[in-house]
Write an enzyme that holds these catalytic residues in place. Sequence first.
Site, PDB file in Angstrom:
ATOM      1  N   LEU A 136     -13.134 -49.133   1.807  1.00 39.07           N
ATOM      2  CA  LEU A 136     -13.492 -50.060   0.739  1.00 39.07           C
ATOM      3  C   LEU A 136     -13.457 -51.465   1.323  1.00 39.07           C
ATOM      4  O   LEU A 136     -12.653 -51.762   2.214  1.00 39.07           O
ATOM      5  CB  LEU A 136     -12.507 -49.982  -0.440  1.00 39.07           C
ATOM      6  CG  LEU A 136     -12.495 -48.722  -1.299  1.00 39.07           C
ATOM      7  CD1 LEU A 136     -11.425 -48.852  -2.380  1.00 39.07           C
ATOM      8  CD2 LEU A 136     -13.851 -48.469  -1.932  1.00 39.07           C
ATOM      9  N   ASP A 137     -14.307 -52.348   0.798  1.00 33.78           N
ATOM     10  CA  ASP A 137     -14.268 -53.744   1.213  1.00 33.78           C
ATOM     11  C   ASP A 137     -12.904 -54.356   0.871  1.00 33.78           C
ATOM     12  O   ASP A 137     -12.215 -53.903  -0.055  1.00 33.78           O
ATOM     13  CB  ASP A 137     -15.357 -54.549   0.503  1.00 33.78           C
ATOM     14  CG  ASP A 137     -16.759 -54.068   0.849  1.00 33.78           C
ATOM     15  OD1 ASP A 137     -16.925 -53.450   1.918  1.00 33.78           O
ATOM     16  OD2 ASP A 137     -17.670 -54.313   0.038  1.00 33.78           O
ATOM     17  N   ARG A 138     -12.563 -55.406   1.603  1.00 36.08           N
ATOM     18  CA  ARG A 138     -11.252 -56.048   1.422  1.00 36.08           C
ATOM     19  C   ARG A 138     -10.972 -56.415  -0.042  1.00 36.08           C
ATOM     20  O   ARG A 138      -9.882 -56.173  -0.560  1.00 36.08           O
ATOM     21  CB  ARG A 138     -11.172 -57.308   2.287  1.00 36.08           C
ATOM     22  CG  ARG A 138      -9.816 -58.024   2.207  1.00 36.08           C
ATOM     23  CD  ARG A 138      -9.885 -59.397   2.842  1.00 36.08           C
ATOM     24  NE  ARG A 138     -10.111 -59.317   4.270  1.00 36.08           N
ATOM     25  CZ  ARG A 138      -9.129 -59.280   5.175  1.00 36.08           C
ATOM     26  NH1 ARG A 138      -7.868 -59.321   4.797  1.00 36.08           N
ATOM     27  NH2 ARG A 138      -9.433 -59.227   6.464  1.00 36.08           N
ATOM     28  N   THR A 140     -12.385 -55.255  -2.776  1.00 30.67           N
ATOM     29  CA  THR A 140     -12.568 -54.170  -3.746  1.00 30.67           C
ATOM     30  C   THR A 140     -11.240 -53.470  -3.977  1.00 30.67           C
ATOM     31  O   THR A 140     -10.484 -53.217  -3.039  1.00 30.67           O
ATOM     32  CB  THR A 140     -13.605 -53.158  -3.230  1.00 30.67           C
ATOM     33  OG1 THR A 140     -14.835 -53.823  -2.974  1.00 30.67           O
ATOM     34  CG2 THR A 140     -13.841 -52.052  -4.255  1.00 30.67           C
ATOM     35  N   ARG A 237     -22.643 -54.154  -3.876  1.00 32.57           N
ATOM     36  CA  ARG A 237     -22.723 -55.606  -4.028  1.00 32.57           C
ATOM     37  C   ARG A 237     -24.141 -56.109  -3.735  1.00 32.57           C
ATOM     38  O   ARG A 237     -24.682 -56.945  -4.467  1.00 32.57           O
ATOM     39  CB  ARG A 237     -21.699 -56.266  -3.114  1.00 32.57           C
ATOM     40  CG  ARG A 237     -20.271 -55.858  -3.443  1.00 32.57           C
ATOM     41  CD  ARG A 237     -19.300 -56.151  -2.305  1.00 32.57           C
ATOM     42  NE  ARG A 237     -19.185 -57.586  -2.041  1.00 32.57           N
ATOM     43  CZ  ARG A 237     -18.474 -58.085  -1.026  1.00 32.57           C
ATOM     44  NH1 ARG A 237     -17.852 -57.260  -0.186  1.00 32.57           N
ATOM     45  NH2 ARG A 237     -18.409 -59.396  -0.855  1.00 32.57           N
TER      46      ARG A 237
END
Length: 301
Positions: A136-138, A140, A237
């Site tokens: 997961l992105d930082r 998120t 996103r």
Amino acid sequence: MRYSSSYNRIVITIDHEFAEQPVSAFFDHFLISSKYRQKYIREGTVLLNRKPISGTDTLLHSGDTLTIVSGREEPGFIPADEECTVVYEDDFVYAVHKPAGVIIHGEPGEKDLASMAAAWQISHGIHAPVRYLHRLDRETTGLVLFSKVPFFQPWLDHELREKRIRRRYYALCRGKAKEKQKFTFNAPIGRDRHVSGKYRISDTGKPALTHAVCRKKKGDLCLMECELETGRTHQIRVHLSSAGLPLINDPLYGTPDPHYPGMCLWAYELSFENPVSHEAVTVRDIADDVFEGFMNSTRRD
């Protein structure tokens, strides 16, 4: 197949799925490479009716037992001072809640989920490498699935590639959409050559497919439920932003809103299959006040 588990082993009872087939068919099913087949035989990791196997040509019969023995391996990450929050655990995997601002794996000394998972595994007597199955992105928040038993990780990795591990997200966006309106985004995604760390819709990018539906509308805010068919970096996103539905407080693609504490993207649910029993499993993340508050709020258009 039926199975039982103890401290460091999983005992599988053979049924019609592998009866009258060689042990190699069992290895084939779980995508065990020739290198690891030799390793497991050499180290006695796989037992047939409680005895180490000497080769993979032996026929299996209904009622036989295959035992997968887990060794005492190091986690591979320096354990953090803080353990991760485990939302779900079974004999093969565990699912972790990742807070916003925590990276999956970072530089030494940086707070990351893998090091927090290492601390959790050590405190729970799980002597296996820390292996997250996806990222997961930082910024998120939400669920990340980890493998517990190295023997079954190739099968789990394949399940993810074949889109049989389903990931569902909520995204709070600003834009125009009607409640229950469905969207399919399939534009390819590539790096933005002009901005480091940013991605964009690009004809030369990698294929990407996102399904979305508007679950709630309030003013110019839309709560979108998204499901990934592919796992490109920043996929949700980029796709939502390119469709005129930028995420609230997304620092790269979104729109600011001081009423919300951070980037409004939540990986709220995972669905997958138990590798041995084939039982369907669905895991829901711990409650999130931002998204559940929006979902339960009074509509004002």
